[in-house]
Design an enzyme around this catalytic site. Sequence first.
Site, PDB file in Angstrom:
ATOM      1  N   ILE A 348       0.838  -1.211   0.000  1.00  0.00           N
ATOM      2  CA  ILE A 348       0.000   0.000   0.000  1.00  0.00           C
ATOM      3  C   ILE A 348       0.874   1.263   0.000  1.00  0.00           C
ATOM      4  O   ILE A 348       0.530   2.274  -0.596  1.00  0.00           O
ATOM      5  CB  ILE A 348      -0.972  -0.032   1.209  1.00  0.00           C
ATOM      6  CG1 ILE A 348      -2.038  -1.101   0.966  1.00  0.00           C
ATOM      7  CG2 ILE A 348      -1.613   1.332   1.464  1.00  0.00           C
ATOM      8  CD1 ILE A 348      -2.905  -1.431   2.161  1.00  0.00           C
ATOM      9  N   GLY A 350       3.600   1.536  -1.550  1.00  0.00           N
ATOM     10  CA  GLY A 350       4.400   1.585  -2.778  1.00  0.00           C
ATOM     11  C   GLY A 350       5.880   1.520  -2.422  1.00  0.00           C
ATOM     12  O   GLY A 350       6.267   0.896  -1.420  1.00  0.00           O
ATOM     13  N   GLU A 374       9.053 -19.762  19.549  1.00  0.00           N
ATOM     14  CA  GLU A 374       7.937 -20.492  20.157  1.00  0.00           C
ATOM     15  C   GLU A 374       7.286 -21.453  19.168  1.00  0.00           C
ATOM     16  O   GLU A 374       6.070 -21.648  19.167  1.00  0.00           O
ATOM     17  CB  GLU A 374       6.874 -19.537  20.710  1.00  0.00           C
ATOM     18  CG  GLU A 374       7.356 -18.655  21.830  1.00  0.00           C
ATOM     19  CD  GLU A 374       7.637 -19.429  23.107  1.00  0.00           C
ATOM     20  OE1 GLU A 374       7.128 -20.560  23.237  1.00  0.00           O
ATOM     21  OE2 GLU A 374       8.380 -18.914  23.949  1.00  0.00           O
TER      22      GLU A 374
HETATM   23  C1  LIG Z   1      14.736 -13.162  16.003  1.00  0.00           C
HETATM   24  C2  LIG Z   1      14.872 -14.510  16.650  1.00  0.00           C
HETATM   25  C3  LIG Z   1      14.959 -14.587  18.037  1.00  0.00           C
HETATM   26  C4  LIG Z   1      15.137 -15.839  18.643  1.00  0.00           C
HETATM   27  N1  LIG Z   1      15.284 -15.900  20.005  1.00  0.00           N
HETATM   28  C5  LIG Z   1      15.553 -17.093  20.586  1.00  0.00           C
HETATM   29  C6  LIG Z   1      15.817 -17.184  21.994  1.00  0.00           C
HETATM   30  O1  LIG Z   1      15.773 -16.175  22.716  1.00  0.00           O
HETATM   31  N2  LIG Z   1      16.107 -18.396  22.535  1.00  0.00           N
HETATM   32  C7  LIG Z   1      16.173 -19.522  21.771  1.00  0.00           C
HETATM   33  O2  LIG Z   1      16.449 -20.574  22.325  1.00  0.00           O
HETATM   34  N3  LIG Z   1      15.935 -19.485  20.427  1.00  0.00           N
HETATM   35  C8  LIG Z   1      15.626 -18.297  19.824  1.00  0.00           C
HETATM   36  N4  LIG Z   1      15.396 -18.239  18.464  1.00  0.00           N
HETATM   37  C9  LIG Z   1      15.526 -19.445  17.674  1.00  0.00           C
HETATM   38  C10 LIG Z   1      14.187 -20.028  17.245  1.00  0.00           C
HETATM   39  O3  LIG Z   1      13.501 -20.534  18.362  1.00  0.00           O
HETATM   40  C11 LIG Z   1      14.516 -21.106  16.212  1.00  0.00           C
HETATM   41  O4  LIG Z   1      14.909 -20.421  15.029  1.00  0.00           O
HETATM   42  C12 LIG Z   1      13.351 -22.024  15.929  1.00  0.00           C
HETATM   43  O5  LIG Z   1      13.081 -22.823  17.054  1.00  0.00           O
HETATM   44  C13 LIG Z   1      13.615 -22.941  14.724  1.00  0.00           C
HETATM   45  O6  LIG Z   1      14.843 -23.599  14.873  1.00  0.00           O
HETATM   46  P1  LIG Z   1      15.922 -23.558  13.661  1.00  0.00           P
HETATM   47  O7  LIG Z   1      16.050 -22.150  13.225  1.00  0.00           O
HETATM   48  O8  LIG Z   1      17.134 -24.256  14.134  1.00  0.00           O
HETATM   49  O9  LIG Z   1      15.220 -24.349  12.506  1.00  0.00           O
HETATM   50  P2  LIG Z   1      15.171 -25.944  12.355  1.00  0.00           P
HETATM   51  O10 LIG Z   1      14.676 -26.568  13.585  1.00  0.00           O
HETATM   52  O11 LIG Z   1      16.477 -26.387  11.804  1.00  0.00           O
HETATM   53  O12 LIG Z   1      14.068 -26.073  11.218  1.00  0.00           O
HETATM   54  C14 LIG Z   1      14.351 -25.726   9.842  1.00  0.00           C
HETATM   55  C15 LIG Z   1      13.047 -25.833   9.062  1.00  0.00           C
HETATM   56  O13 LIG Z   1      12.549 -27.180   9.132  1.00  0.00           O
HETATM   57  C16 LIG Z   1      11.206 -27.168   9.598  1.00  0.00           C
HETATM   58  N5  LIG Z   1      10.940 -28.351  10.403  1.00  0.00           N
HETATM   59  C17 LIG Z   1      11.621 -28.821  11.480  1.00  0.00           C
HETATM   60  N6  LIG Z   1      11.023 -29.900  11.993  1.00  0.00           N
HETATM   61  C18 LIG Z   1       9.931 -30.134  11.229  1.00  0.00           C
HETATM   62  C19 LIG Z   1       8.892 -31.111  11.227  1.00  0.00           C
HETATM   63  N7  LIG Z   1       8.841 -32.080  12.156  1.00  0.00           N
HETATM   64  N8  LIG Z   1       7.934 -31.044  10.289  1.00  0.00           N
HETATM   65  C20 LIG Z   1       7.967 -30.054   9.350  1.00  0.00           C
HETATM   66  N9  LIG Z   1       8.908 -29.121   9.283  1.00  0.00           N
HETATM   67  C21 LIG Z   1       9.882 -29.145  10.208  1.00  0.00           C
HETATM   68  C22 LIG Z   1      11.130 -25.909  10.451  1.00  0.00           C
HETATM   69  O14 LIG Z   1       9.777 -25.500  10.620  1.00  0.00           O
HETATM   70  C23 LIG Z   1      11.936 -24.940   9.619  1.00  0.00           C
HETATM   71  O15 LIG Z   1      11.147 -24.440   8.581  1.00  0.00           O
HETATM   72  C24 LIG Z   1      15.197 -17.006  17.840  1.00  0.00           C
HETATM   73  C25 LIG Z   1      15.074 -16.912  16.451  1.00  0.00           C
HETATM   74  C26 LIG Z   1      14.924 -15.680  15.858  1.00  0.00           C
HETATM   75  C27 LIG Z   1      14.816 -15.612  14.346  1.00  0.00           C
END
Ligand SMILES: Cc1cc2nc3c(=O)[nH]c(=O)nc-3n(C[C@H](O)[C@H](O)[C@H](O)COP(=O)(O)OP(=O)(O)OC[C@H]3O[C@@H](n4cnc5c(N)ncnc54)[C@H](O)[C@@H]3O)c2cc1C
Length: 394
Positions: A348, A350, A374
Amino acid sequence: MPTSPALRRMADFDLGPEQRAVRETVREFAEKEILPHVERHEREERYPTELVAKLVPMGLIAPMIPEEYGGSFVDVVTYGIICEELARVDWVVASVVSVMNSLVVSSIRAHGTEAQRERWLPPMARGEVLCSACLTEPGGGTDLGNLRTTARKVDGGYRIEGTKVFISHAAHAGLFLVVATLDRSRKHRGVTAFLVDPRSTAGITIRDFPMRTLKRDNLAEVHFEDAFVPDDALLGEEGGGFPVLGAALDMGRFSVAARCVGQAQRCLDLAIPYATLREAFGQKIGEFQMIQQKIADMVCRTEAARQVVYRLGRMKDAGIERATLEASLAKLMASEAATQNALDAIQIHGGYGLSAEYEVGRLLLEAKALEFGEGTSELHRKLVAEFALGIRKQ
Ligand SMILES: Cc1cc2nc3c(=O)[nH]c(=O)nc-3n(C[C@H](O)[C@H](O)[C@H](O)COP(=O)(O)OP(=O)(O)OC[C@H]3O[C@@H](n4cnc5c(N)ncnc54)[C@H](O)[C@@H]3O)c2cc1C
């Protein structure tokens, strides 16, 4: 709270007078005391220490800490409104409140000893101790049963070894909730939770975790190198990490979902006046049906998400211990609403949607980040489908 009176009535219909008053107060405070600093902090990549300090006299730092420990305890729906209104103006300030009150406070209240409650909750309520949740590891965040960070029992305590990544607030926190495994072969039954004081524990190194964006959040890597924590750092039982996290999980998802509603609302609050003022082809862009469709979709998403989030809050206020399905629905719907609303708000605006002059571009990456914390969208879709198919009962 939506821009127009009609939308405002819809959003507030099922709140009590005190809840509405809290919303008004927090909104006014957030717009006056926090919002004017956010863009500058974004440019300076600066953690909002001073803004967090302002929450303390307002009683907004510890809405889930009982009064006997110095908190400003409120019902869960009101807590959600606080998270929503803070996130509407600042992602990071809202994150400080939600990590502390949902993940850490809920775990300590449900599984802590009286000594742990007395040690940690009062300084948290005074704003002296901020919290981090150290869960995610380089090898993955979704599969928490497969942790690589280990805790080894020794005389008088445990030695923790391993690395956590993406840890919000770590460089500013006085308390870490850490999960580590006592025995990897036991999978989730080996996972154990600890309350760790990062300021007085040798063997903890906190390093910057470079992100392309979200730099105000100061995400960190936390390295535990044979870090000794005493026996009284154990939260719950050995191997009881999953029940500890379970107690906090609904609340964690609730507060993140409430924050997403705030962000979805902010997109709407920015897009509506822009559509009302900006002109093209001799008319306001808000008069074009394709822009109206985006506004309508944004309203629908925000309202739908808000209702499922408040329902979860009411369930928690009614004393329902686990509401896994409702928590997944709220987290999934609200985080995707926030992302999609940000995309529509940018469209919206642009080209200005991506300029430094307007806020909406920043909101997109902040909203996207909440699709991970979460539980990712994939995890929540899996849970919702398993409930729907009867594969999972609770
Ligand atoms: C801005 C930010 C703040 C954060 N803060 C915190 C924090 O304070 N403390 C903390 O501990 N973590 C934190 N995190 C981490 C966040 O909790 C993780 O990124 C998240 O839990 C996913 O883990 P991963 O990135 O290792 O992805 P992975 O677990 O490696 O997953 C990769 C992809 O595979 C998919 N996947 C995994 N398992 C399955 C399944 N069974 N079925 C289908 N798809 C699946 C996932 O959905 C994702 O798309 C933060 C992340 C961000 C981006």
